[in-house]
Design an enzyme around this catalytic site. Structure first.
Site, PDB file in Angstrom:
ATOM      1  N   ASP A 278     -11.139  -6.836   1.434  1.00 12.47           N
ATOM      2  CA  ASP A 278     -10.244  -7.206   0.320  1.00 12.47           C
ATOM      3  C   ASP A 278     -10.310  -8.439  -0.243  1.00 12.47           C
ATOM      4  O   ASP A 278     -10.757  -9.375   0.494  1.00 12.47           O
ATOM      5  CB  ASP A 278      -8.919  -6.960   0.953  1.00 12.47           C
ATOM      6  CG  ASP A 278      -8.430  -5.478   1.340  1.00 12.47           C
ATOM      7  OD1 ASP A 278      -9.037  -4.553   0.682  1.00 12.47           O
ATOM      8  OD2 ASP A 278      -7.606  -5.364   2.185  1.00 12.47           O
TER       9      ASP A 278
ATOM     10  N   GLU B 172      -3.084   5.456  -4.178  1.00 11.92           N
ATOM     11  CA  GLU B 172      -3.576   4.750  -3.179  1.00 11.92           C
ATOM     12  C   GLU B 172      -2.789   3.866  -2.328  1.00 11.92           C
ATOM     13  O   GLU B 172      -2.209   2.935  -3.022  1.00 11.92           O
ATOM     14  CB  GLU B 172      -5.049   4.220  -3.400  1.00 11.92           C
ATOM     15  CG  GLU B 172      -5.857   3.793  -2.332  1.00 11.92           C
ATOM     16  CD  GLU B 172      -7.070   2.872  -2.839  1.00 11.92           C
ATOM     17  OE1 GLU B 172      -7.471   3.034  -4.011  1.00 11.92           O
ATOM     18  OE2 GLU B 172      -7.516   2.019  -1.911  1.00 11.92           O
TER      19      GLU B 172
END
Lengths: 387, 260
Positions: B60, B49
C-alpha cells in the site's frame, strides 16, 4: 542430508517469499545472480581480499582470562567482530552484497537502517566502491540517531527520512522495497539482517558465515576440540546466523541465541507471515504486529530470521532471554574486567554468558560473539545509569 | 463461473467498463461501512474492493497506509469487518472483493475465514503478499466457498509468469499499471497497451487496471484496452472528505455506453 539445508528459499517450514508480484519478479532475479556468483572463485577471491585488507579479518578469538577466572566454570572466548572496520559484523555482509551488486552491473545501492549501523556500513562500502548510495531511515530514528545520519552523509550517502506510520525501521524497509521495484534495473537493495523474503536470509547468512568459519578453526587450534557452546545475540539474527553457520552440523556444539526479554520473538512469539517471509513473530490474536521494547536498537524487532525459527522449532538452537538490567550489567562488566566495551546488542550474549559459564566445568569452553563495539552506546548508557 | 467474473462480464456486455472502488473498512469507524457500500452500489459500481487494515501493508501507498492506520486505531480487525458485513449482507447486491494480507487470514484460520467471508457476501479476494507459488495455503478453502482468488500481474512480470498468473487468476485479472506501491500518479508508463494485450492473450478472464488511477480521464484512457478499472487512493481520500461528487464523476467515466 543436513537438517538445516535450504530448499526453495525455505529453512524447514520457515522463510519463503511473501511479497507482491512486482517485487517477486525482482527478487527472483537477485536470487539467480546470487546463485551464479556465490561459488565463483574470482568473486570469492575479491571478497576475501577486501575482508582482509579493508575490514581487517581475520579478527581474534580472544581468551577472556580475567572474566573466566572471575566467574569460575567454562573458559570464555570472545569472537571480536567489534574490531572490524566500522565496528561491527555488519560490514561482512555489506561487502559480499556490494560485490554482487557490482557484478550485476548496477551503480546505485539502497539500504534501510534502524539505529544506523547497517546504514553506516553500507555508506562506507559505497564510498569505497564509488557507488551512489541512498539510505532509508524512519523519521523518528533520524532524530534519535542524528550523529549516524551525519556519518552517512559524511560518507557521501543520501539519507531519506520516512515520515509515515511510526517512523521506524519497518517504514524504512517498505520504502526501500518500493524504490527497488521502481528502479531495479540500476539499483541493488542491500539488506543488513537475516530477514526478509528469499534470497536475503540465505545470502546474509552466507556472507556472515565467515565469523564461524574463523572461530571454528581458531578454537580447534587453541583447544584442540570444538567449543561446548556458541552464544550470540538475536534480533533479526544476522550475527547469530554467522556465528552458528559452521557449527550447524556439529551436534555436540550447543547454539544459544539470546533475545531481549522485551522483544523475545522466539520465546514468546508464534509462526506468522510478515515482512515478506514466514517466521516467528510477536503478534496479537488477530495477526497484527505487537510493539517491542529493547534498550538495544539493533534487537528491537518483532520478527526473527527464518533460520532461527527453524533452529528453534527443530530444537537444534536454544533461545533464551535476558533483561535490560542484566544487559546493562554485562555492558559494564566486560568493560571493567576485560577492557572491551561491547555494543548493547552484543551485551545480550555477554549477559547470558555471565550466567551460563559458571554452570559448566573448566573442561568446557564457550564462544561469545561480540558482534560490535559499544562506543555508539556510551551516551545512552551514561543517561540510563545517571537517571 | 464466479459471481465476480459474471458481474464484470455483464457490465462489459452492455458496452460499459467495470468500475471497482476500493474502500478501507473501518476508516472513519465501522459504522460507516454499511452506508458507504450501499451508496457505492447505488452509483452503479460493478463490485467493491473492501480493504482490511493491517500493521504491515507492504503493497500500500501512503494514502491507503494512513487509512489503514486510522482504521486500526479505532479497533478495526478482520473479525469485526466480517461481522459488520454479515449484519447487512442481505442488502449487498454487488460482489465484494476482500483485500487483505495473508497473516490476518492465517490467524483467523483459513477454513473458518472462508466460511465466514462467504456469509458476509465476499465473492473474491486479493492477497497481495501471497505469491502464486504459495496459493495452496488458501486455495482449497476459498474454492469450497466460491471465493475467487484474484492474481495481480505487474509490469515487471516476465512473459512466463504473466502466462501462469493470468491462467490462475479468478474473477478478474488485476493488472498493476505502475511499478511499485498504490497511490495516485500523474502519468503512466508507455507501452501499457501492449502489456494489456499480452495479458489478455492467455485468458478470457477480464483484465482490470489498478494502481494510480485517480481521474475520470485515467478511467477513460484505460477503456480502450481493458475491461475496466480499480480506483483506490482517490476513493479513500474522497470518502474522508465526504466528497461524493468526485466519486460519482469517476464512476460515470466508466459508463462508456450507457451514459452520454
Amino acid at each position: 542430508m543436513s537438517q538445516v539445508a535450504i530448499k526453495n528459499g525455505y529453512y524447514g517450514d520457515f522463510g519463503g517469499s511473501f511479497v507482491p508480484e512486482d517485487l517477486q519478479q525482482v527478487l527472483e532475479y537477485i536470487g539467480e545472480q546470487y546463485e551464479k556468483y556465490k561459488n565463483d572463485p574470482e568473486f570469492n577471491e575479491e571478497l576475501k581480499y577486501y575482508l582482509r585488507e579493508y575490514v581487517g579479518r581475520e579478527n581474534p578469538l580472544y581468551f577472556a582470562e580475567n572474566l573466566t577466572k572471575q566467574l569460575g566454570g567454562a573458559k570464555i572466548y570472545l569472537k571480536r567482530e567489534d574490531l572490524n572496520h566500522t565496528g561491527s559484523h555488519k560490514i561482512n555482509n555489506v561487502l559480499g552484497q556490494i560485490l554482487l551488486a557490482k557484478r550485476m552491473g548496477v551503480k546505485r545501492v539502497i539500504a534501510e537502517t534502524g539505529a544506523g549501523q547497517h546504514g553506516v556500513a553500507t555508506a562506507t562500502a559505497c564510498a569505497m566502491f564509488g557507488m551512489e548510495c541512498t539510505i532509508y531511515m524512519g523519521a523518528k530514528d533520524t532524530k534519535r540517531q542524528a550523529l549516524n545520519v551525519f556519518r552517512m552523509e559524511l560518507l557521501g550517502a543520501k539519507v531519506v527520512a520516512i515520515d509515515i506510520g511510526q517512523g521506524l525501521l519497518k517504514e524504512a524497509v517498505d520504502e526501500a522495497f518500493a524504490d527497488l521495484v521502481a528502479n531495479y534495473k540500476n539499483t541493488f537493495y542491500l539488506i543488513g539482517s537475516a530477514v526478509g523474503p528469499t534470497p536475503y536470509p540465505e545470502m546474509v547468512e552466507h556472507f556472515q558465515s565467515i565469523i564461524s568459519k574463523e572461530s571454528r578453526a581458531q578454537h580447534l587450534e587453541k583447544e584442540g576440540k570444538l567449543p561446548t557452546a556458541v552464544i550470540a545475540a538475536v534480533g533479526g539474527g544476522s550475527n547469530a546466523a554467522g556465528a552458528f553457520a559452521h557449527y550447524k552440523e556439529d551436534q555436540e556444539v550447543r547454539l544459544i541465541g539470546v533475545e531481549p526479554a522485551g522483544a523475545a520473538t522466539l520465546s514468546k512469539g508464534s509462526p506468522a507471515v510478515f515482512h515478506g517471509f514466514k517466521s516467528y513473530v510477536l503478534q496479537d490474536e488477530e495477526g497484527n504486529l505487537l510493539e517491542t521494547n529493547s534498550i538495544a536498537a539493533g534487537l528491537d524487532y518483532q520478527g526473527v530470521g527464518p533460520l532461527h525459527a527453524h533452529l528453534h522449532s527443530t530444537g537444534r538452537g536454544e533461545y533464551v532471554t535476558v533483561t535490560n538490567e542484566e544487559v546493562l550489567d554485562a555492558f559494564q562488566t566486560l568493560s571493567r574486567v576485560e577492557g572491551i566495551i561491547p555494543a548493547l546488542e552484543s551485551s545480550h550474549a555477554v549477559a547470558y554468558a555471565l550466567k551460563f559459564a559458571p554452570t559448566l566445568s573448566p573442561e568446557d569452553s564457550i564462544i561469545v560473539n561480540v558482534s560490535g563495539r559499544g562506543d555508539k552506546d556510551v551516551e545512552q548508557v551514561f543517561e540510563m545509569l545517571n537517571k | 463461473m464466479s459471481q465476480l467474473k459474471e458481474a464484470i462480464l455483464s457490465t462489459t456486455a452492455k458496452g460499459d467498463k467495470a468500475f471497482i472502488p476500493y474502500i478501507m473498512a473501518g476508516d472513519g469507524g465501522l459504522e460507516k461501512l454499511q452506508p458507504t457500500i450501499l451508496k457505492l452500489q447505488e452509483l452503479g459500481v460493478t463490485a467493491i474492493e473492501v480493504g482490511i487494515p493491517f500493521t504491515d501493508p507492504v503493497a500500500d501507498g501512503p494514502t491507503i497506509e494512513r487509512a489503514g492506520e486510522r482504521a486500526l486505531a479505532n479497533g478495526t480487525t478482520l473479525r469485526k469487518v466480517i461481522e459488520t458485513l454479515t449484519s447487512f449482507s442481505e442488502h449487498i447486491k454487488v460482489p465484494l472483493v476482500a483485500m487483505t494480507y495473508l497473516n490476518p487470514i492465517l490467524a483467523y484460520g483459513i477454513e473458518k475465514f472462508s466460511e465466514d467471508a462467504k456469509l458476509a457476501g465476499i465473492k473474491g479476494i486479493i492477497i497481495p503478499d501471497m505469491p502464486l507459488e504459495e496459493r495452496d495455503i488458501v486455495y482449497t478453502a476459498l474454492k469450497a466457498n466460491d471465493i475467487a482468488l484474484v492474481q495481480l500481474v505487474s509490469l515487471t512480470s516476465t512473459p512466463e509468469r504473466i502466462e501462469r498468473l493470468t491462467k490462475a487468476s479468478e474473477g478478474f485479472i488485476y493488472a498493476v499499471t505502475v511499478n511499485g506501491i498504490t497511490g495516485a500518479r500523474s502519468s503512466f508508463a508507455s507501452k501499457l497497451e501492449e502489456h494489456f494485450k499480452k495479458i489478455q492473450e492467455y485468458s478470457d478472464t477480464p483484465v482490470l487496471a489498478g494502481f494510480g488511477i485517480s481521474t475520470p480521464e485515467h478511467v477513460k484512457s484505460f477503456s480502450d484496452f481493458s475491461s475496466g478499472v480499480i480506483v483506490g487512493s482517490k476513493i479513500v481520500d474522497s470518502l474522508v472528505a465526504n466528497d461524493w461528487a468526485t466519486i460519482e464523476e469517476l464512476v460515470k467515466a466508466s459508463k462508456v455506453a450507457t451514459v452520454k
